[in-house]
Motif scaffolding. Structure first.
Motif, short mmCIF file in Angstrom:
data_model
loop_
_atom_site.label_atom_id
_atom_site.label_comp_id
_atom_site.label_asym_id
_atom_site.label_seq_id
_atom_site.Cartn_x
_atom_site.Cartn_y
_atom_site.Cartn_z
N LEU A 97 0.84 -1.20 0.00
CA LEU A 97 0.00 0.00 0.00
C LEU A 97 0.87 1.24 0.00
O LEU A 97 0.58 2.22 -0.67
CB LEU A 97 -0.90 -0.03 1.24
N TRP A 98 1.95 1.21 0.82
CA TRP A 98 2.94 2.28 0.83
C TRP A 98 4.32 1.69 1.17
O TRP A 98 4.43 0.55 1.61
CB TRP A 98 2.58 3.40 1.79
N GLY A 99 5.31 2.51 0.95
CA GLY A 99 6.69 2.05 1.13
C GLY A 99 7.36 1.95 -0.23
O GLY A 99 6.70 2.06 -1.27
N ALA A 100 8.66 1.77 -0.22
CA ALA A 100 9.40 1.63 -1.47
C ALA A 100 8.92 0.38 -2.21
O ALA A 100 8.45 -0.56 -1.57
CB ALA A 100 10.90 1.52 -1.17
N PRO A 101 9.02 0.37 -3.53
CA PRO A 101 8.68 -0.87 -4.26
C PRO A 101 9.66 -1.98 -3.93
O PRO A 101 10.78 -1.73 -3.46
CB PRO A 101 8.78 -0.46 -5.73
N PRO A 102 9.25 -3.24 -4.15
CA PRO A 102 10.16 -4.35 -3.82
C PRO A 102 11.41 -4.34 -4.69
O PRO A 102 11.36 -3.87 -5.82
CB PRO A 102 9.31 -5.60 -4.10
N PRO A 103 12.52 -4.88 -4.17
CA PRO A 103 13.71 -5.00 -5.01
C PRO A 103 13.44 -5.92 -6.19
O PRO A 103 12.56 -6.78 -6.13
CB PRO A 103 14.76 -5.60 -4.08
N GLU A 104 14.23 -5.74 -7.25
CA GLU A 104 14.01 -6.54 -8.47
C GLU A 104 14.14 -8.03 -8.21
O GLU A 104 13.55 -8.84 -8.90
CB GLU A 104 15.02 -6.13 -9.54
N THR A 105 14.93 -8.38 -7.20
CA THR A 105 15.17 -9.80 -6.92
C THR A 105 14.06 -10.43 -6.08
O THR A 105 14.13 -11.63 -5.77
CB THR A 105 16.50 -9.97 -6.16
N PHE A 106 13.05 -9.63 -5.71
CA PHE A 106 12.07 -10.14 -4.74
C PHE A 106 11.34 -11.38 -5.24
O PHE A 106 10.97 -12.24 -4.45
CB PHE A 106 11.07 -9.05 -4.36
N LEU A 107 11.09 -11.46 -6.53
CA LEU A 107 10.34 -12.61 -7.06
C LEU A 107 11.24 -13.60 -7.80
O LEU A 107 10.76 -14.42 -8.57
CB LEU A 107 9.21 -12.11 -7.98
N SER A 108 12.56 -13.49 -7.57
CA SER A 108 13.48 -14.42 -8.22
C SER A 108 13.39 -15.79 -7.53
O SER A 108 13.54 -15.88 -6.31
CB SER A 108 14.92 -13.93 -8.11
N ASN A 109 13.16 -16.80 -8.30
CA ASN A 109 13.09 -18.16 -7.78
C ASN A 109 14.41 -18.87 -8.10
O ASN A 109 14.60 -19.38 -9.19
CB ASN A 109 11.91 -18.90 -8.41
N LEU A 110 15.32 -18.86 -7.11
CA LEU A 110 16.67 -19.37 -7.35
C LEU A 110 16.81 -20.86 -7.03
O LEU A 110 17.89 -21.43 -7.12
CB LEU A 110 17.68 -18.58 -6.49
N GLU A 111 15.69 -21.49 -6.64
CA GLU A 111 15.78 -22.92 -6.33
C GLU A 111 16.02 -23.73 -7.59
O GLU A 111 15.45 -23.44 -8.63
CB GLU A 111 14.50 -23.38 -5.63
N PRO A 112 16.87 -24.76 -7.48
CA PRO A 112 17.07 -25.60 -8.67
C PRO A 112 15.77 -26.31 -9.05
O PRO A 112 14.97 -26.65 -8.19
CB PRO A 112 18.14 -26.60 -8.21
N ARG A 113 15.58 -26.48 -10.35
CA ARG A 113 14.42 -27.24 -10.81
C ARG A 113 14.62 -28.71 -10.47
O ARG A 113 15.74 -29.20 -10.52
CB ARG A 113 14.23 -27.08 -12.32
#
Ligand SMILES: [Fe+2]
Length: 313
Positions: free
Chosen positions: A296-312
């Motif tokens: 609702l307020w605050g800085a936007p999330p960092p670009e890495t916030f939705l990075s899924n780094l788990e191995p497939r």
């Protein structure tokens, strides 16, 4: 007709009562221990695993085992008392087999796999009470509750996590995962952010205890712990900064769920959150599908916030 009604009512009933703990595989338990302690959890070794819990709460909230890469190991829920037969029937109806406990986990309760293949533990036990906290009096809106008491003298008294609130998982199939956790395990949809996030609840209480973020493959996104106040969130963020931890995301207030938040990145590319003032819902809550940002307020999330780094898998 009566039978259909009975089945329908049973499916509506939330059988899961809460989130008990989550478990990850991580490359280095010593690194994990330092991070979780800085975050505010108490840690100890148990049967070759690292377990962490909130100060003042007698319930393991995190279990970590060592493995070459960070990966979600399992999630664990408590069941409402006496609902074990209902959950077995529900699993039978859905054709979901009970499995053997995965390596590195306890044999307690029932084990199944969700449609993404994640192991799920279901415990027939009551959750431990969260650490009691004092009322936080505020002078906001039209109400002045705190008279003659300086807030800054009280705000630092209790800032540690008191309970695990929710965990969010990445999934490539949010609809199928949602159907499993609602139709088979009895959770309910709280709200969605269209195409991005689905939040689920276990009946009256927190707006969400579990949920999904749409992604290319399964994974662990974040876990969130309740602290007593917005001050406790900001003081926690200060503590992490002071210990040289990477900056995260926050302070802010979320849209759906409405909680104040601050996230720190964990050492493996996922996130850990403190929250306070989350919406409480009742049996009359109606889920919505919203087209809003997550904050609702605050800085936007960092670009890495939705990075899924788990191995497939
Ligand atoms: Fe969260």
């Amino acid at each position: 007709m009566a039978k259909l009604y009975a089945v329908s009512r049973e499916r509506e009933r939330a059988v899961i009562s809460g989130l008990h703990h989550y478990a990850l595989e991580v490359p280095d338990l010593a690194v994990a221990e330092g991070f979780l302690q800085d975050f505010g959890l108490e840690t100890r070794e148990k049967d070759g695993s690292l377990v962490a819990q909130c100060p003042g709460r007698d319930q393991e909230q995190v279990r970590l085992t060592e493995a070459p890469a960070k990966r979600l190991h399992h999630v664990c829920f408590t069941l409402r008392p006496g609902s074990l037969d209902a959950i077995r029937e529900s699993l039978d109806r859905a054709g979901t087999p009970v499995i053997e406990p995965p390596d590195g986990a306890t044999a307690d309760g029932l084990w199944v796999r969700d449609p993404d293949g994640t192991a799920v533990q279901l415990l027939d036990e009551a959750p431990a009470p969260a650490r009691p906290v004092a009322d936080v009096l505020a002078n906001v809106g039209g109400t002045h509750q705190r008279i003659g008491v300086p807030a800054w003298r009280q705000a630092t008294e209790d800032v540690m996590p008191r309970r695990l609130g929710h965990t969010l998982l990445f999934t490539p199939q949010p609809e199928r995962q949602t159907e499993f956790y609602t139709e088979v395990l009895g959770l309910r949809v709280s709200d969605r952010i269209h195409g991005l996030v689905t939040f689920l609840n276990a009946g009256p209480g927190d707006h969400h205890i579990f949920g999904f973020i749409a992604s290319s493959h399964p994974g662990f996104h974040h876990a969130s712990f309740e602290v007593p106040s917005i001050d406790a969130i900001a003081l926690g963020a200060d503590r992490m900064r002071g210990k040289g931890r990477e900056p995260g995301w926050g302070l802010g207030r979320h849209t759906i769920g409405s909680n104040f938040f601050h996230y720190n990145p964990d050492p493996w590319g996922s996130w850990i959150e403190w929250f306070s003032d989350i919406d409480q819902i009742d049996d009359c809550w109606v889920a919505g599908d919203w087209d809003v940002p997550p904050h609702l307020w605050g800085a936007p999330p960092p670009e890495t916030f939705l990075s899924n780094l788990e191995p497939r898998a």
